[in-house]
Design a protein around this motif. Structure first.
Motif, PDB file in Angstrom:
ATOM      1  N   ARG A 183     110.419  59.072  -6.170  1.00 11.41           N
ATOM      2  CA  ARG A 183     111.274  59.436  -4.905  1.00 11.41           C
ATOM      3  C   ARG A 183     110.716  60.623  -4.534  1.00 11.41           C
ATOM      4  NH1 ARG A 183     115.168  57.464  -8.853  1.00 11.41           N
ATOM      5  NH2 ARG A 183     116.254  55.549  -7.899  1.00 11.41           N
ATOM      6  N   GLY A 184     109.805  61.591  -5.169  1.00  8.57           N
ATOM      7  CA  GLY A 184     109.565  62.790  -4.751  1.00  8.57           C
ATOM      8  C   GLY A 184     110.739  63.861  -4.973  1.00  8.57           C
ATOM      9  N   ALA A 185     110.211  65.065  -4.945  1.00  8.13           N
ATOM     10  CA  ALA A 185     111.083  66.035  -5.019  1.00  8.13           C
ATOM     11  C   ALA A 185     112.517  66.248  -4.594  1.00  8.13           C
ATOM     12  CB  ALA A 185     110.558  67.482  -4.558  1.00  8.13           C
ATOM     13  N   GLN A 186     112.441  65.641  -3.142  1.00  7.30           N
ATOM     14  CA  GLN A 186     113.987  65.637  -2.450  1.00  7.30           C
ATOM     15  C   GLN A 186     114.373  64.365  -2.164  1.00  7.30           C
ATOM     16  OE1 GLN A 186     115.623  68.311  -2.433  1.00  7.30           O
ATOM     17  NE2 GLN A 186     113.875  69.651  -3.141  1.00  7.30           N
ATOM     18  N   GLY A 187     113.754  63.102  -2.661  1.00  8.88           N
ATOM     19  CA  GLY A 187     114.022  61.770  -2.378  1.00  8.88           C
ATOM     20  C   GLY A 187     113.520  61.277  -1.205  1.00  8.88           C
ATOM     21  N   SER A 188     112.533  61.911  -0.514  1.00 11.18           N
ATOM     22  CA  SER A 188     111.960  61.395   0.928  1.00 11.18           C
ATOM     23  C   SER A 188     110.733  60.967   0.724  1.00 11.18           C
ATOM     24  CB  SER A 188     111.973  62.736   1.882  1.00 11.18           C
ATOM     25  OG  SER A 188     111.168  63.446   1.575  1.00 11.18           O
ATOM     26  N   ALA A 189     110.152  60.511  -0.672  1.00 10.96           N
ATOM     27  CA  ALA A 189     108.656  59.925  -0.618  1.00 10.96           C
ATOM     28  C   ALA A 189     108.750  58.896  -0.024  1.00 10.96           C
ATOM     29  CB  ALA A 189     108.552  60.086  -1.924  1.00 10.96           C
ATOM     30  N   GLY A 190     107.634  58.412   0.623  1.00 12.26           N
ATOM     31  CA  GLY A 190     107.606  57.042   1.326  1.00 12.26           C
ATOM     32  C   GLY A 190     107.752  56.831   2.678  1.00 12.26           C
ATOM     33  N   ASP A 191     108.216  57.734   3.128  1.00 13.38           N
ATOM     34  CA  ASP A 191     108.644  57.955   4.753  1.00 13.38           C
ATOM     35  C   ASP A 191     107.544  57.723   5.668  1.00 13.38           C
ATOM     36  OD1 ASP A 191     110.116  57.970   6.851  1.00 13.38           O
ATOM     37  OD2 ASP A 191     111.033  59.709   6.629  1.00 13.38           O
ATOM     38  N   ARG A 220     138.613  43.960 -12.395  1.00  6.62           N
ATOM     39  CA  ARG A 220     137.989  45.389 -11.857  1.00  6.62           C
ATOM     40  C   ARG A 220     137.716  46.256 -12.862  1.00  6.62           C
ATOM     41  NH1 ARG A 220     137.140  47.101  -6.325  1.00  6.62           N
ATOM     42  NH2 ARG A 220     136.230  49.185  -6.473  1.00  6.62           N
ATOM     43  N   SER A 221     138.095  46.158 -14.007  1.00 11.68           N
ATOM     44  CA  SER A 221     137.826  47.158 -15.014  1.00 11.68           C
ATOM     45  C   SER A 221     136.418  46.907 -15.608  1.00 11.68           C
ATOM     46  CB  SER A 221     139.076  47.112 -16.080  1.00 11.68           C
ATOM     47  OG  SER A 221     139.023  45.702 -16.611  1.00 11.68           O
ATOM     48  N   ALA A 222     136.133  45.468 -15.364  1.00  7.10           N
ATOM     49  CA  ALA A 222     134.817  45.253 -16.002  1.00  7.10           C
ATOM     50  C   ALA A 222     133.643  45.781 -15.159  1.00  7.10           C
ATOM     51  CB  ALA A 222     134.950  43.490 -15.916  1.00  7.10           C
ATOM     52  N   LEU A 223     133.806  46.265 -13.717  1.00  4.22           N
ATOM     53  CA  LEU A 223     132.863  46.797 -12.958  1.00  4.22           C
ATOM     54  C   LEU A 223     132.567  48.146 -13.659  1.00  4.22           C
ATOM     55  CD1 LEU A 223     131.190  46.325 -10.452  1.00  4.22           C
ATOM     56  CD2 LEU A 223     132.996  47.542  -9.227  1.00  4.22           C
ATOM     57  N   ARG A 224     131.251  48.215 -14.144  1.00  7.57           N
ATOM     58  CA  ARG A 224     130.746  49.421 -14.884  1.00  7.57           C
ATOM     59  C   ARG A 224     130.015  50.415 -13.917  1.00  7.57           C
ATOM     60  NH1 ARG A 224     133.714  49.172 -19.352  1.00  7.57           N
ATOM     61  NH2 ARG A 224     133.615  47.087 -20.303  1.00  7.57           N
ATOM     62  N   ALA A 225     129.115  49.782 -13.042  1.00  4.37           N
ATOM     63  CA  ALA A 225     128.379  50.822 -12.097  1.00  4.37           C
ATOM     64  C   ALA A 225     128.053  49.912 -10.892  1.00  4.37           C
ATOM     65  CB  ALA A 225     127.211  50.997 -12.768  1.00  4.37           C
ATOM     66  N   LEU A 226     127.782  50.710  -9.878  1.00  6.52           N
ATOM     67  CA  LEU A 226     127.388  50.114  -8.380  1.00  6.52           C
ATOM     68  C   LEU A 226     126.427  50.832  -7.915  1.00  6.52           C
ATOM     69  CD1 LEU A 226     128.498  48.757  -5.841  1.00  6.52           C
ATOM     70  CD2 LEU A 226     129.941  50.689  -5.410  1.00  6.52           C
ATOM     71  N   GLY A 227     125.358  50.173  -7.426  1.00  7.18           N
ATOM     72  CA  GLY A 227     124.329  50.451  -6.505  1.00  7.18           C
ATOM     73  C   GLY A 227     124.392  50.505  -5.365  1.00  7.18           C
ATOM     74  N   ILE A 228     124.254  51.224  -4.361  1.00  6.79           N
ATOM     75  CA  ILE A 228     124.042  51.140  -3.115  1.00  6.79           C
ATOM     76  C   ILE A 228     122.926  51.528  -2.320  1.00  6.79           C
ATOM     77  CG2 ILE A 228     125.408  51.697  -0.905  1.00  6.79           C
ATOM     78  CD1 ILE A 228     127.746  52.158  -2.301  1.00  6.79           C
ATOM     79  N   GLY A 229     122.216  50.754  -1.319  1.00  6.49           N
ATOM     80  CA  GLY A 229     121.124  50.843  -0.640  1.00  6.49           C
ATOM     81  C   GLY A 229     121.490  51.256   0.662  1.00  6.49           C
ATOM     82  N   VAL A 230     121.090  52.208   1.575  1.00 10.09           N
ATOM     83  CA  VAL A 230     121.388  52.525   2.765  1.00 10.09           C
ATOM     84  C   VAL A 230     120.188  52.693   3.706  1.00 10.09           C
ATOM     85  CG1 VAL A 230     123.600  53.784   1.966  1.00 10.09           C
ATOM     86  CG2 VAL A 230     121.661  54.936   2.321  1.00 10.09           C
ATOM     87  N   PRO A 231     120.377  52.437   4.968  1.00  8.85           N
ATOM     88  CA  PRO A 231     118.783  52.586   5.835  1.00  8.85           C
ATOM     89  C   PRO A 231     118.936  53.981   6.341  1.00  8.85           C
ATOM     90  CG  PRO A 231     120.998  51.744   7.093  1.00  8.85           C
ATOM     91  CD  PRO A 231     121.415  51.906   5.513  1.00  8.85           C
ATOM     92  N   GLY A 232     118.738  54.806   5.519  1.00  3.80           N
ATOM     93  CA  GLY A 232     118.299  56.268   5.796  1.00  3.80           C
ATOM     94  C   GLY A 232     117.955  57.091   4.678  1.00  3.80           C
ATOM     95  N   PRO A 233     117.417  58.361   4.655  1.00  8.13           N
ATOM     96  CA  PRO A 233     116.930  59.152   3.509  1.00  8.13           C
ATOM     97  C   PRO A 233     118.445  59.473   2.873  1.00  8.13           C
ATOM     98  CG  PRO A 233     116.987  60.421   5.710  1.00  8.13           C
ATOM     99  CD  PRO A 233     117.190  58.844   6.291  1.00  8.13           C
ATOM    100  N   VAL A 234     118.488  59.736   1.441  1.00 11.97           N
ATOM    101  CA  VAL A 234     119.433  59.894   0.669  1.00 11.97           C
ATOM    102  C   VAL A 234     118.935  61.212  -0.287  1.00 11.97           C
ATOM    103  CG1 VAL A 234     120.784  59.148  -1.169  1.00 11.97           C
ATOM    104  CG2 VAL A 234     120.461  57.569   0.668  1.00 11.97           C
ATOM    105  N   GLU A 235     119.729  62.111  -0.612  1.00 15.81           N
ATOM    106  CA  GLU A 235     119.555  63.160  -1.917  1.00 15.81           C
ATOM    107  C   GLU A 235     120.013  62.155  -2.890  1.00 15.81           C
ATOM    108  OE1 GLU A 235     120.086  67.713  -2.101  1.00 15.81           O
ATOM    109  OE2 GLU A 235     122.008  66.488  -2.143  1.00 15.81           O
ATOM    110  N   PHE A 236     119.181  61.812  -3.742  1.00 16.70           N
ATOM    111  CA  PHE A 236     119.284  60.652  -4.870  1.00 16.70           C
ATOM    112  C   PHE A 236     120.346  61.556  -5.907  1.00 16.70           C
ATOM    113  CE2 PHE A 236     118.833  58.644  -8.813  1.00 16.70           C
ATOM    114  CZ  PHE A 236     119.394  57.280  -8.559  1.00 16.70           C
ATOM    115  N   ALA A 237     120.186  62.746  -6.157  1.00 11.60           N
ATOM    116  CA  ALA A 237     120.989  63.325  -7.276  1.00 11.60           C
ATOM    117  C   ALA A 237     122.349  63.450  -6.716  1.00 11.60           C
ATOM    118  CB  ALA A 237     120.451  64.624  -7.372  1.00 11.60           C
ATOM    119  N   THR A 238     122.671  63.556  -5.661  1.00 11.31           N
ATOM    120  CA  THR A 238     124.329  63.430  -5.043  1.00 11.31           C
ATOM    121  C   THR A 238     124.794  62.121  -4.716  1.00 11.31           C
ATOM    122  OG1 THR A 238     123.764  64.309  -2.842  1.00 11.31           O
ATOM    123  CG2 THR A 238     124.052  66.115  -4.874  1.00 11.31           C
ATOM    124  N   GLY A 239     123.857  61.282  -4.146  1.00 13.92           N
ATOM    125  CA  GLY A 239     124.131  60.163  -3.333  1.00 13.92           C
ATOM    126  C   GLY A 239     124.598  60.434  -1.967  1.00 13.92           C
TER     127      GLY A 239
END
Length: 385
Positions: A222-230, A133-152
């Motif tokens: 992503r645009g200013a708030q992460g909603s580009a492309g909607d 488990r210690s080898a896992l350095r980073a995790l990316g998650i895609g969700v089906p909705g708008p996200v504030e990328f800076a905070t996740g």
């Protein structure tokens, strides 16, 4: 003129991109003194980020030592969370898939239940790949909705009850977590795997809803708030009676999304509750389903024609559930885009179905995690810690 890189992070970027495989390459590309290059390389080796092996061909004298990313002690994961599924891909630092899995899962069960499932699957895949488990350095998650990328944190996602403003990254201990909209990670996965030399690309997901991921100059926009492309909530003419889940009417996804097409087919007495059912009807040769999909393609093409004139992409990729009947959907899109866009904007434009298919989001989420981890700022932080 391109600035000359000098930090350990910049050096690692050249190695990971394959631009430099020896210390001599690094000295030539950066203009740094060999002693400085040695300091940077030795620091990266000490942190376990790269390794040096004697595998180069000699041009006379001792063979040059080859530099490459150290894959064994690093693992990354990409997670694709859909309305009814969870895909997880475990990857090494070079982006190679070590293990993967897919399960049925309801996003509406809420963040605690869904993320607990993801955590369990991560342990399973790490065991399968024989990585701690210690080898896992980073995790990316895609969700089906708008996200504030800076905070996740998801932001009022319509099909994710209970997820609004939930601190997803804080759920996982000891690993960096990046959360983004699913179509953004699809665009990243498609670009890096299928169109790495394309600078301007649009990835259009046509599923229950409709969204667009934007690659501008090879980077996610992503645009200013992460909603580009909607684009699913761009208004289309002639459909004022089509109510949308956003509260407005005549939105593109309310008339051309998978859920909208299924609803229209069910009103015609055909068994359709989802975009998958629409696909099944088309594949069985149902003429009404085929007609509606072709019509949906034309409506999507109306919106994309404006985007082509505005953004001037080189490639438009069509993905999502309805892309499985791409010969009909893409035909409708092409018909309208080429008719309504400026000739200069479409002169070299390619409109094509996704090449990465259902793996686009999981691969893209993993790439998001890897590229964050390997970014010069993060590597410099690791080296200087």
């Amino acid at each position: 003129m391109t600035p000359q890189p000098g930090s350990a992070g910049d050096v690692l970027t050249l190695i990971s991109a394959g631009s430099a495989t020896t210390r001599s390459d690094l000295a030539r590309l950066t203009g740094l003194a060999r002693s400085t290059i040695s300091q940077r390389v030795d620091a990266l080796i000490e942190r376990g980020l790269i390794e040096e092996t004697e595998s180069g061909e000699s041009t006379g004298g001792r063979p040059p030592r080859q530099l490459r990313l150290h894959t064994e002690d690093h693992a990354f994961a990409g997670v694709d969370l859909g309305a009814t599924h969870c895909r997880v891909a475990l990857m090494d630092i070079s982006g190679n898939v070590l293990a993967e899995c897919e399960d049925g899962l309801l996003i509406g069960d809420g963040p605690e239940s869904v993320l607990a499932h993801v955590d369990q699957r991560l342990d399973h895949l790490l065991d399968q790949a024989e990585r701690p488990r210690s080898a896992l350095r980073a995790l990316g998650i895609g969700v089906p909705g708008p996200v504030e990328f800076a905070t996740g944190r998801p932001n009022n996602p319509p099909i994710m009850p209970g997820w609004n403003d939930y601190p997803v990254p804080e759920y996982f201990d000891g690993v960096e977590v990046l959360v983004d909209n699913d179509v953004n990670v699809m665009a990243l996965g498609e670009h890096r795997n299928a169109f790495p030399d394309t600078r301007h690309l649009l990835f259009v997901k046509v599923g229950t809803g409709i969204g667009c991921g934007i690659m501008a100059a090879g980077r996610l926009h992503r645009g200013a708030q992460g909603s580009a492309g909607d684009i699913g909530h761009i208004r289309v003419s002639g459909h004022d009676d089509a109510g949308c889940r956003c509260g407005n009417s005549a939105c593109l996804e309310a008339v051309a999304g998978g859920a909208a097409l299924a609803r229209r087919l069910s009103e015609l007495g055909l068994p359709a509750e989802s975009g998958g059912d629409v696909v099944a009807l088309v594949q069985s040769g149902n003429t009404q389903a085929l007609r509606l999909v072709r019509e949906a393609g034309r409506l999507i093409g109306e919106v994309l024609a404006s985007l082509v004139n505005f953004f001037n992409p080189e490639v438009i990729v069509i993905g999502g559930a309805l892309s499985r009947v791409h010969e009909h959907l893409v035909a409708g899109i092409r018909e309208t885009v080429y008719r309504r866009s400026l000739p200069l904007a479409t002169h070299h434009l390619s409109i094509t179905p996704s090449r990465t298919g259902s793996n686009a989001a999981a691969l893209g989420a993993g790439i998001l995690a890897i590229e964050h981890y390997l970014s010069p700022d993060n590597i410099n932080r690791i080296v200087n810690a």
